[in-house]
Design a protein around this motif. Structure first.
Motif, short mmCIF file in Angstrom:
data_model
loop_
_atom_site.label_atom_id
_atom_site.label_comp_id
_atom_site.label_asym_id
_atom_site.label_seq_id
_atom_site.Cartn_x
_atom_site.Cartn_y
_atom_site.Cartn_z
N LEU A 38 0.84 -1.20 0.00
CA LEU A 38 0.00 0.00 0.00
C LEU A 38 0.87 1.25 0.00
O LEU A 38 0.59 2.22 -0.72
CB LEU A 38 -0.94 -0.01 1.20
N TRP A 39 1.94 1.24 0.78
CA TRP A 39 2.87 2.38 0.78
C TRP A 39 3.57 2.51 -0.57
O TRP A 39 3.77 3.63 -1.08
CB TRP A 39 3.91 2.25 1.89
N LEU A 40 3.92 1.37 -1.18
CA LEU A 40 4.57 1.42 -2.49
C LEU A 40 3.61 1.92 -3.56
O LEU A 40 4.03 2.61 -4.50
CB LEU A 40 5.10 0.03 -2.86
N VAL A 41 2.34 1.59 -3.44
CA VAL A 41 1.35 2.09 -4.40
C VAL A 41 1.20 3.61 -4.25
O VAL A 41 1.09 4.33 -5.25
CB VAL A 41 -0.01 1.39 -4.20
N VAL A 42 1.22 4.09 -3.02
CA VAL A 42 1.18 5.55 -2.80
C VAL A 42 2.40 6.21 -3.45
O VAL A 42 2.28 7.25 -4.13
CB VAL A 42 1.13 5.88 -1.30
N ALA A 43 3.57 5.61 -3.25
CA ALA A 43 4.80 6.14 -3.85
C ALA A 43 4.71 6.10 -5.38
O ALA A 43 5.17 7.03 -6.06
CB ALA A 43 6.01 5.35 -3.37
N PHE A 44 4.12 5.03 -5.91
CA PHE A 44 3.94 4.89 -7.36
C PHE A 44 3.04 5.99 -7.90
O PHE A 44 3.30 6.57 -8.96
CB PHE A 44 3.34 3.51 -7.66
N TYR A 77 14.82 3.97 -7.19
CA TYR A 77 15.61 2.78 -6.84
C TYR A 77 15.13 2.17 -5.52
O TYR A 77 15.06 0.96 -5.38
CB TYR A 77 17.10 3.11 -6.75
N LEU A 78 14.76 3.03 -4.60
CA LEU A 78 14.26 2.53 -3.32
C LEU A 78 12.91 1.85 -3.47
O LEU A 78 12.70 0.73 -2.96
CB LEU A 78 14.16 3.69 -2.31
N THR A 79 11.98 2.52 -4.15
CA THR A 79 10.60 2.02 -4.20
C THR A 79 10.35 1.02 -5.31
O THR A 79 9.48 0.16 -5.18
CB THR A 79 9.62 3.20 -4.38
N TYR A 80 11.11 1.10 -6.41
CA TYR A 80 10.92 0.18 -7.53
C TYR A 80 11.80 -1.06 -7.41
O TYR A 80 11.46 -2.11 -7.95
CB TYR A 80 11.26 0.87 -8.86
N VAL A 81 12.93 -0.91 -6.73
CA VAL A 81 13.93 -1.98 -6.74
C VAL A 81 14.20 -2.54 -5.34
O VAL A 81 13.96 -3.73 -5.08
CB VAL A 81 15.26 -1.49 -7.36
N PHE A 82 14.72 -1.71 -4.46
CA PHE A 82 15.29 -2.20 -3.21
C PHE A 82 14.25 -2.84 -2.30
O PHE A 82 14.42 -4.00 -1.86
CB PHE A 82 16.00 -1.05 -2.48
N ASN A 134 8.72 -3.32 -8.56
CA ASN A 134 7.60 -3.21 -7.64
C ASN A 134 6.33 -3.77 -8.26
O ASN A 134 5.52 -4.42 -7.59
CB ASN A 134 7.39 -1.75 -7.21
N MET A 135 6.16 -3.55 -9.58
CA MET A 135 4.98 -4.04 -10.27
C MET A 135 5.02 -5.56 -10.40
O MET A 135 4.03 -6.26 -10.14
CB MET A 135 4.87 -3.36 -11.63
N LEU A 136 6.18 -6.09 -10.80
CA LEU A 136 6.30 -7.54 -10.95
C LEU A 136 6.13 -8.26 -9.62
O LEU A 136 5.40 -9.25 -9.52
CB LEU A 136 7.66 -7.90 -11.56
N VAL A 137 6.80 -7.75 -8.58
CA VAL A 137 6.74 -8.42 -7.28
C VAL A 137 5.33 -8.40 -6.72
O VAL A 137 4.86 -9.38 -6.13
CB VAL A 137 7.74 -7.78 -6.30
N LEU A 138 4.61 -7.30 -6.93
CA LEU A 138 3.24 -7.24 -6.44
C LEU A 138 2.38 -8.30 -7.14
O LEU A 138 1.56 -8.97 -6.49
CB LEU A 138 2.65 -5.85 -6.66
N TRP A 187 -4.05 -0.09 -13.30
CA TRP A 187 -3.10 -0.96 -12.60
C TRP A 187 -2.92 -0.49 -11.16
O TRP A 187 -2.91 -1.32 -10.23
CB TRP A 187 -1.75 -0.99 -13.30
N THR A 188 -2.79 0.81 -10.97
CA THR A 188 -2.62 1.36 -9.63
C THR A 188 -3.82 1.04 -8.76
O THR A 188 -3.68 0.67 -7.58
CB THR A 188 -2.42 2.89 -9.70
N LEU A 189 -5.02 1.16 -9.33
CA LEU A 189 -6.24 0.84 -8.60
C LEU A 189 -6.29 -0.64 -8.22
O LEU A 189 -6.57 -0.99 -7.06
CB LEU A 189 -7.47 1.21 -9.44
N PHE A 190 -6.01 -1.51 -9.19
CA PHE A 190 -6.03 -2.94 -8.93
C PHE A 190 -4.97 -3.34 -7.89
O PHE A 190 -5.21 -4.19 -7.04
CB PHE A 190 -5.81 -3.73 -10.22
N ALA A 191 -3.81 -2.71 -7.99
CA ALA A 191 -2.73 -3.02 -7.06
C ALA A 191 -3.11 -2.63 -5.64
O ALA A 191 -2.90 -3.40 -4.68
CB ALA A 191 -1.45 -2.30 -7.48
#
Length: 232
Positions: A38-44, A77-82, A134-138, A187-191
């Motif tokens: 949920l936090w990553l979606v907000v960042a997205f 890098y933090l939100t998409y990768v790490f 972040n998208m793939l892992v979700l 996608w953001t909504l579904f995620a």
């Protein structure tokens, strides 16, 4: 409010992504995966709106003391990768050596890609997979496929980061933007919905995630295959 103040506020908005990354990481450490996403979606979402605002208020000119591109890359890098890589490893969805392989591939390849000056194409798309782990892992958390499937997806997308394959930018790629932008918003909504219901296996959000992810993943390649018609 002056244009310089508005431009500075855009930088401050971008910087909130670092806060959301920390909140996501704290949730991940406690294995609260739904809260983390949920936090990553907000960042997205923030990442999706700060770019248009930066161009509107010309932050390069009106808030030149801060490098918006560098700031964006650090947070991406933090939100998409790490954080997603850590979650993929810690969750056990890729057990044993497969988890180690995945996080090494993801973090190393992404570091090189983010530093690649050729990452953008002439039409403002991405050259190679843009490291949106972040998208793939979700999606992996939602569908929980066999770990071999997940590992192959990670390896394949890492290779495509350095191939001349185009991946659309939802906002900046003008071709098909009338479709791509709604797809990215969907996608953001579904995620968000999938994370909100704790990735319930019967949630309809999973099908929406699959459909929108497939489009966003292959739209750029389809544009390379299908020549654009001249308006003349």
């Amino acid at each position: 409010m002056t244009i310089q103040t508005k431009a500075l506020l855009v930088h401050l908005l971008t910087a909130t992504g670092a806060v959301f990354a920390m909140l996501a990481m704290l949730a991940a450490v406690q294995e609260q995966w739904s809260l983390m996403f949920l936090w990553l979606v907000v960042a997205f979402f923030v990442d999706g709106i700060d770019g248009p605002l930066a161009r509107r208020y010309d932050v390069k000119t009106n808030a030149a003391a801060f490098d918006g591109v560098l700031l964006d890359l650090i947070i991406d890098y933090l939100t998409y990768v790490f954080v997603p890589a850590y979650a993929l490893f810690k969750s056990g969805l890729l057990p044993g050596w497969t988890g180690w392989c995945a996080i090494i591939i993801i973090t190393f390849a992404s570091a090189m890609y983010f530093a690649d000056t050729r990452m953008k194409t002439k039409d403002n798309s991405f050259s190679g997979f843009p490291g949106c782990w972040n998208m793939l892992v979700l999606v992996i958390f939602a569908l929980q496929p066999n770990f071999w499937v997940s590992l192959v997806l990670v390896g394949s997308l890492a290779v495509t980061m350095f191939l001349p394959l185009k991946f659309v930018h939802p906002v900046r790629t003008q071709r098909w933007r009338m479709i791509t932008l709604p797809m990215a918003l969907a996608w953001t909504l579904f995620a968000g919905w999938a994370a909100w219901v704790d990735f319930h296996p019967q949630s309809w959000a999973h099908w929406g995630l699959v459909a929108t992810s497939v489009y966003l993943l292959f739209a750029g390649v389809a544009q390379q295959i299908l020549p654009e018609r001249n308006s003349a």
